[in-house]
Design a protein around this motif. Sequence first.
Motif, PDB file in Angstrom:
ATOM      1  N   ARG A 124      68.566  -1.143  96.217  1.00 42.86           N
ATOM      2  CA  ARG A 124      69.460  -0.013  95.903  1.00 42.86           C
ATOM      3  C   ARG A 124      68.831   0.818  94.793  1.00 42.86           C
ATOM      4  N   ILE A 125      68.776   2.115  95.021  1.00 45.00           N
ATOM      5  CA  ILE A 125      68.189   3.038  94.047  1.00 45.00           C
ATOM      6  C   ILE A 125      69.301   3.958  93.564  1.00 45.00           C
ATOM      7  N   GLU A 126      69.853   3.644  92.413  1.00 42.02           N
ATOM      8  CA  GLU A 126      70.979   4.407  91.884  1.00 42.02           C
ATOM      9  C   GLU A 126      70.488   5.636  91.133  1.00 42.02           C
ATOM     10  N   SER A 127      71.377   6.590  90.973  1.00 36.17           N
ATOM     11  CA  SER A 127      71.011   7.830  90.286  1.00 36.17           C
ATOM     12  C   SER A 127      70.856   7.585  88.793  1.00 36.17           C
ATOM     13  N   GLN A 128      70.098   8.465  88.167  1.00 33.35           N
ATOM     14  CA  GLN A 128      69.959   8.485  86.722  1.00 33.35           C
ATOM     15  C   GLN A 128      69.878   9.941  86.295  1.00 33.35           C
ATOM     16  N   GLU A 129      70.092  10.212  85.045  1.00 31.70           N
ATOM     17  CA  GLU A 129      70.006  11.586  84.545  1.00 31.70           C
ATOM     18  C   GLU A 129      68.761  11.764  83.703  1.00 31.70           C
ATOM     19  N   ILE A 130      68.134  12.924  83.890  1.00 28.47           N
ATOM     20  CA  ILE A 130      67.004  13.305  83.046  1.00 28.47           C
ATOM     21  C   ILE A 130      67.271  14.706  82.504  1.00 28.47           C
ATOM     22  N   LEU A 131      66.487  15.095  81.535  1.00 29.45           N
ATOM     23  CA  LEU A 131      66.558  16.439  80.975  1.00 29.45           C
ATOM     24  C   LEU A 131      65.261  17.154  81.317  1.00 29.45           C
ATOM     25  N   CYS A 132      65.372  18.282  81.999  1.00 29.30           N
ATOM     26  CA  CYS A 132      64.200  19.076  82.374  1.00 29.30           C
ATOM     27  C   CYS A 132      64.456  20.527  81.984  1.00 29.30           C
ATOM     28  N   ASN A 133      63.645  21.048  81.086  1.00 29.76           N
ATOM     29  CA  ASN A 133      63.793  22.426  80.614  1.00 29.76           C
ATOM     30  C   ASN A 133      65.216  22.721  80.125  1.00 29.76           C
ATOM     31  N   GLY A 134      65.821  21.747  79.425  1.00 28.21           N
ATOM     32  CA  GLY A 134      67.148  21.935  78.862  1.00 28.21           C
ATOM     33  C   GLY A 134      68.296  21.715  79.829  1.00 28.21           C
ATOM     34  N   THR A 135      68.009  21.359  81.069  1.00 26.92           N
ATOM     35  CA  THR A 135      69.045  21.151  82.076  1.00 26.92           C
ATOM     36  C   THR A 135      69.118  19.673  82.461  1.00 26.92           C
ATOM     37  N   ARG A 136      70.351  19.127  82.495  1.00 31.73           N
ATOM     38  CA  ARG A 136      70.545  17.742  82.941  1.00 31.73           C
ATOM     39  C   ARG A 136      70.494  17.718  84.466  1.00 31.73           C
ATOM     40  N   LEU A 137      69.682  16.781  84.991  1.00 31.37           N
ATOM     41  CA  LEU A 137      69.524  16.651  86.435  1.00 31.37           C
ATOM     42  C   LEU A 137      69.801  15.216  86.859  1.00 31.37           C
ATOM     43  N   LYS A 138      70.449  15.055  88.018  1.00 31.66           N
ATOM     44  CA  LYS A 138      70.654  13.729  88.601  1.00 31.66           C
ATOM     45  C   LYS A 138      69.507  13.479  89.569  1.00 31.66           C
ATOM     46  N   VAL A 139      68.809  12.367  89.377  1.00 28.08           N
ATOM     47  CA  VAL A 139      67.618  12.058  90.173  1.00 28.08           C
ATOM     48  C   VAL A 139      67.619  10.580  90.574  1.00 28.08           C
ATOM     49  N   TYR A 140      66.720  10.250  91.498  1.00 23.84           N
ATOM     50  CA  TYR A 140      66.604   8.892  92.025  1.00 23.84           C
ATOM     51  C   TYR A 140      65.134   8.479  92.000  1.00 23.84           C
TER      52      TYR A 140
END
Length: 153
Positions: A124-140
Amino acid sequence: MPISIPQRFQHNETGEHVVVVGVQFQGESSSAPLQSMPRAKFAASFSIAARVPYAPRMVTGEWLPDSVAVLAYCDGQTWNGWLMPLFPIESGLALAEQMPGLQYDAAGDAFVLCDSESDYGPLRIESQEILCNGTRLKVYGIGDGFCWEASPL
């Protein structure tokens, strides 16, 4: 200087990045030789490398058709010289169309990777949040440990 393992360091004179593995270290390239030196000399020669911010990048893998590249976010980390991308949901869904063992579980907001050769069962690959250019993104982190590379497309 206490060393947290694993930790990325940068040589004070050459700028070369290394990853400390116990009392040994090697360059980030998979072909870099494994080296060792006394801890005091290492502490005098290297400092903690600055964190590389996430940036968008098109990536592909040799198991995908030649015309397939998907958007991912990378922060400079590598595994044996290969990229370690994180994918937005749209890219994950595009990968699921090309990778028969990859499915999206909408109820659990996770991708599931079923590898018939794995002894561990589905991953299972759950989502995580990152910060890219000041924007929070949900990624896997799909295919963490796969041989991902930058796409020429």
